[in-house]
Design an enzyme around this catalytic site. Structure first.
Site, short mmCIF file in Angstrom:
data_model
loop_
_atom_site.label_atom_id
_atom_site.label_comp_id
_atom_site.label_asym_id
_atom_site.label_seq_id
_atom_site.Cartn_x
_atom_site.Cartn_y
_atom_site.Cartn_z
N ARG A 127 -8.56 12.48 -10.71
CA ARG A 127 -8.87 11.58 -9.59
C ARG A 127 -9.52 12.35 -8.43
O ARG A 127 -10.41 11.83 -7.78
CB ARG A 127 -7.60 10.87 -9.11
CG ARG A 127 -7.16 9.74 -10.05
CD ARG A 127 -5.71 9.37 -9.88
NE ARG A 127 -5.40 8.80 -8.58
CZ ARG A 127 -4.18 8.71 -8.08
NH1 ARG A 127 -3.14 9.16 -8.78
NH2 ARG A 127 -3.98 8.17 -6.91
N ARG B 72 -15.55 2.86 -2.52
CA ARG B 72 -15.31 4.15 -3.14
C ARG B 72 -16.58 4.73 -3.73
O ARG B 72 -16.54 5.82 -4.29
CB ARG B 72 -14.33 3.94 -4.28
CG ARG B 72 -12.97 4.55 -4.02
CD ARG B 72 -12.23 4.39 -5.33
NE ARG B 72 -11.03 5.14 -5.34
CZ ARG B 72 -9.87 4.70 -4.87
NH1 ARG B 72 -9.79 3.53 -4.29
NH2 ARG B 72 -8.80 5.45 -4.98
N ARG C 105 5.71 11.01 -4.85
CA ARG C 105 5.57 9.61 -4.44
C ARG C 105 6.31 8.69 -5.37
O ARG C 105 6.33 8.87 -6.58
CB ARG C 105 4.09 9.21 -4.43
CG ARG C 105 3.93 7.71 -4.18
CD ARG C 105 2.57 7.34 -3.77
NE ARG C 105 1.59 7.64 -4.81
CZ ARG C 105 0.30 7.40 -4.65
NH1 ARG C 105 -0.14 6.90 -3.51
NH2 ARG C 105 -0.54 7.68 -5.62
N ARG D 140 3.96 6.29 -10.23
CA ARG D 140 2.79 5.60 -10.76
C ARG D 140 2.25 6.32 -12.00
O ARG D 140 2.26 7.54 -12.05
CB ARG D 140 1.69 5.54 -9.68
CG ARG D 140 1.66 4.23 -8.94
CD ARG D 140 0.80 4.26 -7.72
NE ARG D 140 -0.55 4.76 -7.93
CZ ARG D 140 -1.48 4.82 -6.97
NH1 ARG D 140 -1.17 4.40 -5.75
NH2 ARG D 140 -2.67 5.28 -7.22
N LYS E 123 -3.91 7.05 2.88
CA LYS E 123 -4.65 5.85 3.28
C LYS E 123 -3.74 4.64 3.33
O LYS E 123 -3.75 3.86 4.27
CB LYS E 123 -5.78 5.53 2.29
CG LYS E 123 -6.81 6.62 2.14
CD LYS E 123 -7.89 6.22 1.13
CE LYS E 123 -7.38 6.05 -0.30
NZ LYS E 123 -6.90 7.28 -0.93
P1 AP5 Z 1 -0.26 7.18 0.20
O1 AP5 Z 1 -0.27 6.53 1.53
O2 AP5 Z 1 0.32 6.44 -0.94
O3 AP5 Z 1 -1.73 7.74 -0.14
P2 AP5 Z 1 -3.04 6.99 -0.56
O4 AP5 Z 1 -4.18 7.67 0.13
O5 AP5 Z 1 -2.94 5.51 -0.41
O6 AP5 Z 1 -3.08 7.42 -2.10
P3 AP5 Z 1 -3.38 6.58 -3.40
O7 AP5 Z 1 -2.96 7.40 -4.57
O8 AP5 Z 1 -2.90 5.19 -3.30
O9 AP5 Z 1 -4.93 6.59 -3.34
P4 AP5 Z 1 -5.89 6.38 -4.45
O10 AP5 Z 1 -7.09 6.30 -3.65
O11 AP5 Z 1 -5.94 7.39 -5.53
O12 AP5 Z 1 -5.30 5.12 -5.23
P5 AP5 Z 1 -5.65 3.57 -5.20
O13 AP5 Z 1 -4.42 2.81 -5.36
O14 AP5 Z 1 -6.54 3.28 -4.05
O15 AP5 Z 1 0.48 8.61 0.36
C1 AP5 Z 1 0.68 9.44 -0.77
C2 AP5 Z 1 2.09 10.06 -0.72
O16 AP5 Z 1 2.18 10.96 0.38
C3 AP5 Z 1 3.21 9.01 -0.50
O17 AP5 Z 1 4.34 9.40 -1.22
C4 AP5 Z 1 3.46 9.07 1.02
O18 AP5 Z 1 4.80 8.70 1.33
C5 AP5 Z 1 3.19 10.54 1.32
N1 AP5 Z 1 2.59 10.74 2.65
C6 AP5 Z 1 1.70 9.94 3.28
N2 AP5 Z 1 1.32 10.46 4.48
C7 AP5 Z 1 2.00 11.66 4.59
C8 AP5 Z 1 2.03 12.69 5.59
N3 AP5 Z 1 1.29 12.62 6.70
N4 AP5 Z 1 2.84 13.77 5.35
C9 AP5 Z 1 3.58 13.86 4.19
N5 AP5 Z 1 3.60 12.91 3.21
C10 AP5 Z 1 2.81 11.83 3.41
O19 AP5 Z 1 -6.51 3.47 -6.53
C11 AP5 Z 1 -5.94 3.68 -7.79
C12 AP5 Z 1 -6.99 3.53 -8.86
O20 AP5 Z 1 -7.52 2.19 -8.84
C13 AP5 Z 1 -8.23 4.42 -8.72
O21 AP5 Z 1 -8.01 5.69 -9.28
C14 AP5 Z 1 -9.27 3.60 -9.46
O22 AP5 Z 1 -9.14 3.74 -10.84
C15 AP5 Z 1 -8.90 2.18 -9.09
N6 AP5 Z 1 -9.61 1.69 -7.89
C16 AP5 Z 1 -9.05 1.31 -6.71
N7 AP5 Z 1 -9.98 0.94 -5.83
C17 AP5 Z 1 -11.19 1.09 -6.46
C18 AP5 Z 1 -12.53 0.90 -6.07
N8 AP5 Z 1 -12.87 0.48 -4.82
N9 AP5 Z 1 -13.50 1.17 -6.98
C19 AP5 Z 1 -13.21 1.59 -8.21
N10 AP5 Z 1 -11.95 1.81 -8.64
C20 AP5 Z 1 -10.95 1.56 -7.78
MG MG Z 2 -2.79 3.89 -1.79
#
Ligand code: AP5
Ligand code: MG
Ligand code: ZN
Length: 213
Positions: free
Chosen positions: A171, A88, A127, A160, A13
């Site tokens: 997660r 979410r 990552r 992370r 994402k």
């Molecule tokens: P990346 O682009 O980093 O993936 P992502 O979907 O953004 O993954 P996140 O871990 O950031 O998502 P998340 O939803 O768990 O975390 P968030 O920060 O939102 O890609 C992942 C890896 O793959 C990278 O190394 C990239 O280079 C590689 N990659 C990408 N595309 C690729 C491809 N096509 N092929 C190969 N490799 C590829 O949330 C973190 C925490 O915050 C949550 O767990 C929760 O506790 C809290 N939080 C955040 N938002 C909310 C909310 N709205 N409500 C409640 N809690 C929340």
């Molecule tokens: Mg992310």
């Protein structure tokens, strides 16, 4: 243009949202990034959020919704934005819809970046994220020029805290229970688009550009 990125943790994402933001000149709004910035700066919000994030749990809706609504009310969001990691939960989606309806607006696209769980656990261990600017790398797919150092700002790259395998599994189960229902929610609104997130990230981006025009 208002876009929501859906998808499991690690689906890509953030990777795609950054490219969308650049191409369409709209801000990339990530609730995860906002929480991590607060943790880094030691704010009260950051300390509260960290308790949940480290467990792989969602931060409570009351906290998250307020932060998001404040952010999208800022001036740079006037012409739209790409939301990454919000909504979410169904209640988060409903609050966003209500706030937009009051302004006579609505979400244009909800893009689901589809990646099966098996691929996810492998991706996350590779990552690396910049502690300063939030840029994301992958030790195999997107390596930095110099190991452990951000290409963009020269700061240190870290794994992370919530990318440890046990936390990633937690997660994923939270995703299936609380976030996946949004796919039906946005399907019913007629704005859900699904892209295959398992292919090369530039190919994923190409399918998104085809949808957005
Ligand atoms: P990346 O682009 O980093 O993936 P992502 O979907 O953004 O993954 P996140 O871990 O950031 O998502 P998340 O939803 O768990 O975390 P968030 O920060 O939102 O890609 C992942 C890896 O793959 C990278 O190394 C990239 O280079 C590689 N990659 C990408 N595309 C690729 C491809 N096509 N092929 C190969 N490799 C590829 O949330 C973190 C925490 O915050 C949550 O767990 C929760 O506790 C809290 N939080 C955040 N938002 C909310 C909310 N709205 N409500 C409640 N809690 C929340
Ligand atoms: Mg992310
Ligand atoms: Zn950096």
């Amino acid at each position: 243009m208002k876009i929501i990125m859906l998808g499991a943790p690690g689906a890509g994402k953030g990777t795609q949202a950054k490219m969308i933001a650049e191409k369409y000149s709209i801000p990339h709004v990530s609730t995860g990034d906002i929480f991590r910035a607060n943790i880094k700066n030691g704010t009260e919000l950051g300390m509260e959020a960290k308790r949940y994030m480290d467990e792989g749990q969602l931060v409570p809706d009351e906290l998250t919704v307020k932060i998001l609504l404040d952010r999208v009310a800022q001036d740079d969001c006037k012409n739209g934005y790409v939301l990454d990691g919000f909504p979410r939960t169904i209640p988060q989606a409903q609050v966003l819809d209500e706030a937009l309806t009051k302004l006579g607006e609505s979400v244009d696209y909800a893009i689901d970046v589809n990646v099966p769980d098996e691929n996810i656990v492998k991706r996350m261990g590779g990552r690396r994220a910049c502690v300063t600017c939030g840029a994301t790398y992958h030790i195999e797919h997107v390596p930095p020029k110099k190991e452990g150092v951000c290409d963009k700002c020269g700061s240190e790259l870290i794994l992370r805290d919530d990318d440890k395998p046990e936390t990633v599994k937690k997660r994923l189960s939270v995703y299936h229970a609380q976030t996946q229902p949004l796919i039906e929610y946005y399907t019913n609104k007629g704005i859900l688009k699904t892209v295959d997130g398992t292919v090369d990230m530039m190919d994923v981006f190409a399918s998104i550009v085809e949808i957005l025009g």
